[in-house]
Design an enzyme around this catalytic site. Structure first.
Site, PDB file in Angstrom:
ATOM      1  N   GLY A   1     -55.189  16.566 -15.729  1.00  0.00           N
ATOM      2  CA  GLY A   1     -54.216  17.181 -16.624  1.00  0.00           C
ATOM      3  C   GLY A   1     -53.033  16.283 -16.918  1.00  0.00           C
ATOM      4  O   GLY A   1     -52.230  16.555 -17.805  1.00  0.00           O
TER       5      GLY A   1
ATOM      6  N   LYS B   1     -51.639   7.779 -13.410  1.00  0.00           N
ATOM      7  CA  LYS B   1     -51.219   9.161 -13.131  1.00  0.00           C
ATOM      8  C   LYS B   1     -49.846   9.403 -13.747  1.00  0.00           C
ATOM      9  O   LYS B   1     -48.916   8.631 -13.493  1.00  0.00           O
ATOM     10  CB  LYS B   1     -51.176   9.351 -11.608  1.00  0.00           C
TER      11      LYS B   1
ATOM     12  N   ASP C   1     -46.940  19.536 -18.332  1.00  0.00           N
ATOM     13  CA  ASP C   1     -46.376  18.590 -19.301  1.00  0.00           C
ATOM     14  C   ASP C   1     -47.060  17.220 -19.278  1.00  0.00           C
ATOM     15  O   ASP C   1     -46.665  16.310 -20.002  1.00  0.00           O
ATOM     16  CB  ASP C   1     -44.861  18.430 -19.071  1.00  0.00           C
TER      17      ASP C   1
ATOM     18  N   ARG D   1     -53.227   4.326  -9.695  1.00  0.00           N
ATOM     19  CA  ARG D   1     -54.013   4.596  -8.485  1.00  0.00           C
ATOM     20  C   ARG D   1     -55.283   3.762  -8.533  1.00  0.00           C
ATOM     21  O   ARG D   1     -55.947   3.691  -9.570  1.00  0.00           O
ATOM     22  CB  ARG D   1     -54.344   6.089  -8.445  1.00  0.00           C
TER      23      ARG D   1
ATOM     24  N   ASP E   1     -60.717  20.222  -5.340  1.00  0.00           N
ATOM     25  CA  ASP E   1     -60.495  19.229  -6.396  1.00  0.00           C
ATOM     26  C   ASP E   1     -59.707  18.036  -5.866  1.00  0.00           C
ATOM     27  O   ASP E   1     -59.537  17.037  -6.575  1.00  0.00           O
ATOM     28  CB  ASP E   1     -59.771  19.860  -7.598  1.00  0.00           C
ATOM     29  N   ASN E   2     -59.223  18.133  -4.640  1.00  0.00           N
ATOM     30  CA  ASN E   2     -58.514  16.993  -4.041  1.00  0.00           C
ATOM     31  C   ASN E   2     -59.344  16.340  -2.942  1.00  0.00           C
ATOM     32  O   ASN E   2     -58.813  15.619  -2.111  1.00  0.00           O
ATOM     33  CB  ASN E   2     -57.171  17.450  -3.463  1.00  0.00           C
TER      34      ASN E   2
ATOM     35  N   ASP F   1     -55.182  12.350  -3.671  1.00  0.00           N
ATOM     36  CA  ASP F   1     -54.127  13.185  -4.251  1.00  0.00           C
ATOM     37  C   ASP F   1     -53.056  13.526  -3.223  1.00  0.00           C
ATOM     38  O   ASP F   1     -53.191  14.470  -2.442  1.00  0.00           O
ATOM     39  CB  ASP F   1     -54.697  14.474  -4.865  1.00  0.00           C
TER      40      ASP F   1
HETATM   41  P1  AMP Z   1     -52.690  18.632  -8.060  1.00  0.00           P
HETATM   42  O1  AMP Z   1     -51.976  19.784  -7.425  1.00  0.00           O
HETATM   43  O2  AMP Z   1     -51.800  17.456  -8.358  1.00  0.00           O
HETATM   44  O3  AMP Z   1     -53.922  18.239  -7.339  1.00  0.00           O
HETATM   45  O4  AMP Z   1     -53.131  19.164  -9.500  1.00  0.00           O
HETATM   46  C1  AMP Z   1     -53.964  20.272  -9.716  1.00  0.00           C
HETATM   47  C2  AMP Z   1     -54.328  20.339 -11.170  1.00  0.00           C
HETATM   48  O5  AMP Z   1     -53.151  20.533 -11.954  1.00  0.00           O
HETATM   49  C3  AMP Z   1     -54.991  19.106 -11.721  1.00  0.00           C
HETATM   50  O6  AMP Z   1     -55.917  19.506 -12.694  1.00  0.00           O
HETATM   51  C4  AMP Z   1     -53.841  18.343 -12.330  1.00  0.00           C
HETATM   52  O7  AMP Z   1     -54.258  17.447 -13.328  1.00  0.00           O
HETATM   53  C5  AMP Z   1     -53.009  19.472 -12.894  1.00  0.00           C
HETATM   54  N1  AMP Z   1     -51.586  19.108 -13.007  1.00  0.00           N
HETATM   55  C6  AMP Z   1     -50.699  18.908 -12.008  1.00  0.00           C
HETATM   56  N2  AMP Z   1     -49.490  18.586 -12.489  1.00  0.00           N
HETATM   57  C7  AMP Z   1     -49.602  18.593 -13.831  1.00  0.00           C
HETATM   58  C8  AMP Z   1     -48.705  18.347 -14.909  1.00  0.00           C
HETATM   59  N3  AMP Z   1     -47.418  18.032 -14.704  1.00  0.00           N
HETATM   60  N4  AMP Z   1     -49.173  18.440 -16.182  1.00  0.00           N
HETATM   61  C9  AMP Z   1     -50.465  18.760 -16.402  1.00  0.00           C
HETATM   62  N5  AMP Z   1     -51.356  19.019 -15.447  1.00  0.00           N
HETATM   63  C10 AMP Z   1     -50.938  18.931 -14.171  1.00  0.00           C
HETATM   64 MG    MG Z   2     -55.329  17.107  -7.575  1.00  0.00          MG
END
Ligand code: AMP
Ligand code: MG
Length: 486
Positions: A87, A107, A119, A170, A248-249, A258
């Site tokens: 995302g 990232k 965002d 990364r 997903d991590n 992550d």
């Molecule tokens: P994470 O908690 O970083 O492992 O992210 C979980 C999911 O949320 C993943 O699909 C990320 O790509 C998405 N995500 C986290 N932060 C953002 C952000 N600021 N904008 C868009 N997607 C995000």
């Molecule tokens: Mg993640």
């Protein structure tokens, strides 16, 4: 000239979306990892036209790079989310060196089709936290993704407050997650589960050469299980809490993956929850081995179109013994003991209980134990250990057992000390040290950050005039709260 392969982009377009990045304004380097760059045959300093700076801050991609956002799903805090995906990051491509091949992922690179209301940005604080932990774990021999550099610009983004935006490059063997398989399994795309498994075997597990499909996928699953077990054994031995072990991590190659609200444990607390948002303690330190199994079960389920249930279960049964064996060996080694003896598990567990009851610093306790000998030298023991324990009688009783055990160990004192100081770090990425370095960096002063990174790169080697970094955490740091917002 960098040579990019884009093997993931050769899979069909259901696996990803080609995506352009959104560049930072007036970009600049925050930190560069020259050692890693040299492993990748890149020089981050040799950038007269700023092509690297621009590519790594979301501008013009490097020649041959085909940026794409990968799709995946995942169990987040136990709940299945049917579509996640990159995302706020893109896979820039796979960089080929003469020796190996590495994914470069940017990232914080802006919006993608998978941004879901976010965002697309990363803040400087979280990018530096990831940079610090990636490199700290690498130096501790814990498998994980690496960090090549962080860039920033004049852009700001809103989290709990306004923060500077940044991007992190990364570097990883793979960006395929357990959740990548879950996405295709739960959306009924079983052919793609197979395609992804074949891709992973060919690329990351080339030692699996069996052709018979059922055996081939069982071997793959077993390999992932083994790598995950070893990874988590290593986390437990160094006192690392990941914080957000959602599927997903979880990396398909068994890397730490992550870095969000992770924590390197200061005071030993088996129930340590580093993520302020984890109210149930699902990802508490002592829950990590069990969650590893839970996540592997989820992966097994996602592979159920390829592997029979009985075979999945048989493979999963290998996880716990593998983890325990590796963990026991690592803890034995931390105590400077050469061969396992029947009471060693008790010796380790009673030390952990004592540390727990005394709020003793995990890292410094092990480091201090290198001073212990079969005979008592109170002066040395006083300086090295005593300050961490209020229960002196308890400590002395445990040390008595340890001394007796040392009489039955095939190393001289000098050999044992050298060994222990080579496996018990002095410098770890303590939360308060990371916090200080990040706050300075946010104010444009990178000296703390560079100093910290230099110490973490050689965590076992005592450096002169760096006592602050080798000390237990100050009281104010206990109140530091880290949550998912990054
Ligand atoms: P994470 O908690 O970083 O492992 O992210 C979980 C999911 O949320 C993943 O699909 C990320 O790509 C998405 N995500 C986290 N932060 C953002 C952000 N600021 N904008 C868009 N997607 C995000
Ligand atoms: Mg993640």
């Amino acid at each position: 000239m960098l040579f990019f392969d884009n093997s993931f982009a050769r899979l069909d377009s259901n696996f990803y979306t080609h995506n352009v990045t959104t560049s930072l304004h007036s970009p600049s380097w925050i930190i560069k990892n020259h050692a890693l760059a040299s492993d990748l045959a890149i020089s981050l300093n040799d950038d007269p036209e700023k092509k690297l700076l621009h590519a790594f801050s979301g501008g013009q991609p490097l020649p041959g790079s085909q940026p794409l956002a990968m799709v995946y799903a995942g169990h987040q805090f136990g709940q299945y989310v049917s579509q996640l995906g990159d995302g706020r990051g893109v896979l820039l491509g796979e960089l080929k060196t003469s020796a190996s091949q590495w994914d470069l992922h940017l990232k914080g690179a802006g919006l993608t089709p998978y941004s879901r209301g976010g965002d697309g940005r990363a803040v400087l604080r979280s990018s530096l936290r990831e940079y610090i932990a990636s490199e700290a774990l690498a130096a501790l021999d814990v498998p994980g993704t690496r960090a090549l550099c962080v860039t920033s610009g004049t852009d700001t983004v809103w989290r709990e407050t306004l923060e500077p935006a940044a991007m992190l490059v990364r570097v990883a063997k793979s960006h395929v997650r357990f959740g990548s398989f879950e996405f295709f399994h739960y959306s009924g795309q079983h052919e793609r589960v197979k395609e992804l498994a074949d891709y992973c075997i060919e690329k990351y597990y080339p030692e699996i050469t069996v052709e018979k499909p059922c055996q081939r996928y069982i071997s793959f699953f077993k390999s992932v299980i083994e790598r995950t077990a070893i990874l988590i054994a290593k986390w437990q031995a160094v006192g690392f809490a990941h914080g957000v072990m959602n599927t997903d991590n979880m990396s398909i190659v068994g890397d730490t993956f992550d870095f969000g609200p992770y924590g390197f444990m200061d005071r030993y607390d088996e129930a340590y929850v580093c993520n302020h948002s984890d109210h149930q303690g699902r990802y508490a330190f002592n829950a990590q081995p069990g969650i590893g199994l839970w996540n592997l079960n989820a992966l097994g389920h996602a592979l159920s179109s390829l592997i029979e249930t009985a075979d999945l279960q048989a493979a999963l049964a290998e996880y716990e013994p593998k983890l325990i064996n590796r963990y026991s060996a690592l803890m034995l080694s931390k105590l400077g003991l050469v061969e396992q003896q029947p009471d060693d598990a008790l010796l380790i567990n009673s030390l952990l209980s004592l540390m727990q009851a005394n709020d003793a610093d995990y890292t410094l306790t092990f480091r201090g134990l290198a001073h212990i000998d079969t005979t008592i030298d109170t002066n040395i023991e006083r300086s090295a250990l005593i300050e961490h324990f209020t229960d002196q009688a308890g400590l002395q009783a445990w040390l008595g057992t340890y001394r007796t055990r040392l009489q039955n160990n095939n190393l001289s004192k000098a050999q044992r000390q050298q060994h222990m100081n080579g496996v018990n770090p002095l410098y770890i990425a303590r939360n308060h040290l990371a916090q200080e370095a990040i706050e300075c960096a946010e104010n444009g002063d990178y000296t703390e950050l560079h100093n910290l990174m230099q110490l973490l790169a050689a965590p076992y080697t005592e450096q002169p005039n760096q006592e602050k970094y080798a000390a237990a955490a100050p009281a104010w740091s206990h109140a530091l709260q880290i949550s998912c917002s990054s």
